[in-house]
Design a protein around this motif. Sequence first.
Motif, PDB file in Angstrom:
ATOM      1  N   SER A  15     -38.943  17.802   2.379  1.00 61.56           N
ATOM      2  CA  SER A  15     -37.508  17.630   2.603  1.00 61.56           C
ATOM      3  C   SER A  15     -36.710  18.713   1.893  1.00 61.56           C
ATOM      4  CB  SER A  15     -37.040  16.261   2.117  1.00 61.56           C
ATOM      5  OG  SER A  15     -37.626  15.242   2.866  1.00 61.56           O
ATOM      6  N   PHE A  16     -37.076  19.016   0.686  1.00 60.15           N
ATOM      7  CA  PHE A  16     -36.380  20.033  -0.095  1.00 60.15           C
ATOM      8  C   PHE A  16     -36.527  21.411   0.544  1.00 60.15           C
ATOM      9  CE2 PHE A  16     -36.253  23.007  -3.772  1.00 60.15           C
ATOM     10  CZ  PHE A  16     -34.926  22.816  -4.120  1.00 60.15           C
ATOM     11  N   ILE A  17     -37.722  21.752   0.979  1.00 55.04           N
ATOM     12  CA  ILE A  17     -37.963  23.056   1.616  1.00 55.04           C
ATOM     13  C   ILE A  17     -37.190  23.155   2.930  1.00 55.04           C
ATOM     14  CG2 ILE A  17     -39.728  24.471   2.757  1.00 55.04           C
ATOM     15  CD1 ILE A  17     -41.655  23.470   0.499  1.00 55.04           C
ATOM     16  N   CYS A  18     -37.217  22.097   3.739  1.00 53.52           N
ATOM     17  CA  CYS A  18     -36.466  22.098   5.001  1.00 53.52           C
ATOM     18  C   CYS A  18     -34.967  22.235   4.737  1.00 53.52           C
ATOM     19  CB  CYS A  18     -36.750  20.829   5.801  1.00 53.52           C
ATOM     20  SG  CYS A  18     -38.390  20.785   6.518  1.00 53.52           S
ATOM     21  N   PHE A  49     -22.472  18.563   3.051  1.00 52.53           N
ATOM     22  CA  PHE A  49     -23.405  17.442   3.007  1.00 52.53           C
ATOM     23  C   PHE A  49     -24.826  17.930   2.747  1.00 52.53           C
ATOM     24  CE2 PHE A  49     -26.576  14.974   5.352  1.00 52.53           C
ATOM     25  CZ  PHE A  49     -26.513  13.796   4.648  1.00 52.53           C
ATOM     26  N   LEU A  50     -25.236  18.956   3.449  1.00 57.66           N
ATOM     27  CA  LEU A  50     -26.593  19.463   3.287  1.00 57.66           C
ATOM     28  C   LEU A  50     -26.810  20.040   1.892  1.00 57.66           C
ATOM     29  CD1 LEU A  50     -29.246  19.744   4.748  1.00 57.66           C
ATOM     30  CD2 LEU A  50     -28.489  21.957   5.576  1.00 57.66           C
ATOM     31  N   GLY A  51     -25.780  20.667   1.338  1.00 56.28           N
ATOM     32  CA  GLY A  51     -25.884  21.160  -0.033  1.00 56.28           C
ATOM     33  C   GLY A  51     -26.087  20.029  -1.024  1.00 56.28           C
ATOM     34  N   ALA A  52     -25.323  18.955  -0.860  1.00 55.04           N
ATOM     35  CA  ALA A  52     -25.482  17.791  -1.742  1.00 55.04           C
ATOM     36  C   ALA A  52     -26.847  17.145  -1.531  1.00 55.04           C
ATOM     37  CB  ALA A  52     -24.373  16.776  -1.477  1.00 55.04           C
ATOM     38  N   TYR A  53     -27.300  17.091  -0.287  1.00 52.77           N
ATOM     39  CA  TYR A  53     -28.616  16.513   0.009  1.00 52.77           C
ATOM     40  C   TYR A  53     -29.725  17.354  -0.627  1.00 52.77           C
ATOM     41  CZ  TYR A  53     -32.648  14.811   2.571  1.00 52.77           C
ATOM     42  OH  TYR A  53     -33.877  14.294   2.894  1.00 52.77           O
ATOM     43  N   THR A  54     -29.569  18.669  -0.611  1.00 49.03           N
ATOM     44  CA  THR A  54     -30.560  19.549  -1.231  1.00 49.03           C
ATOM     45  C   THR A  54     -30.636  19.293  -2.729  1.00 49.03           C
ATOM     46  OG1 THR A  54     -30.106  21.220   0.454  1.00 49.03           O
ATOM     47  CG2 THR A  54     -31.256  21.956  -1.514  1.00 49.03           C
TER      48      THR A  54
END
Length: 119
Positions: A15-18, A49-54
């Motif tokens: 998940s982190f790499i994606c 959102f994707l930055g926070a998810y990362t």
Amino acid sequence: MGTIDVVLIMAYSVSFICALLLMAALFLYFRRRIRARVISLFMLAAFFFLGAYTVKMAVAFWLRFSSAAGTDAVLASLHSRAWAFAQAGTTFGLIILTMLMYTKRRDLFIVLSDLKKWR
């Protein structure tokens, strides 16, 4: 470390790499859009959102990895604060995306040349 821990570490890693690959692709998208002087508000919210998810996936990986190695009180406090920060960012990004979707305003754009007038 049990089987569940190994499976979770692998899932968090993927998940982190994606998420990092998506962030890189979005960064390239935003470079092109900034040169065109127009940015989609929906894509900006998705990027947030994707930055926070990362960050959240990095913290989840850190929590899972450090729980196997043992932690002290200071590190546990840092884990908790980092997780809260990442969760707040993810929630904020989801709120923005939800509002844009349900108000059917997915095609809003920010014209960067107009931002100079606000200064």
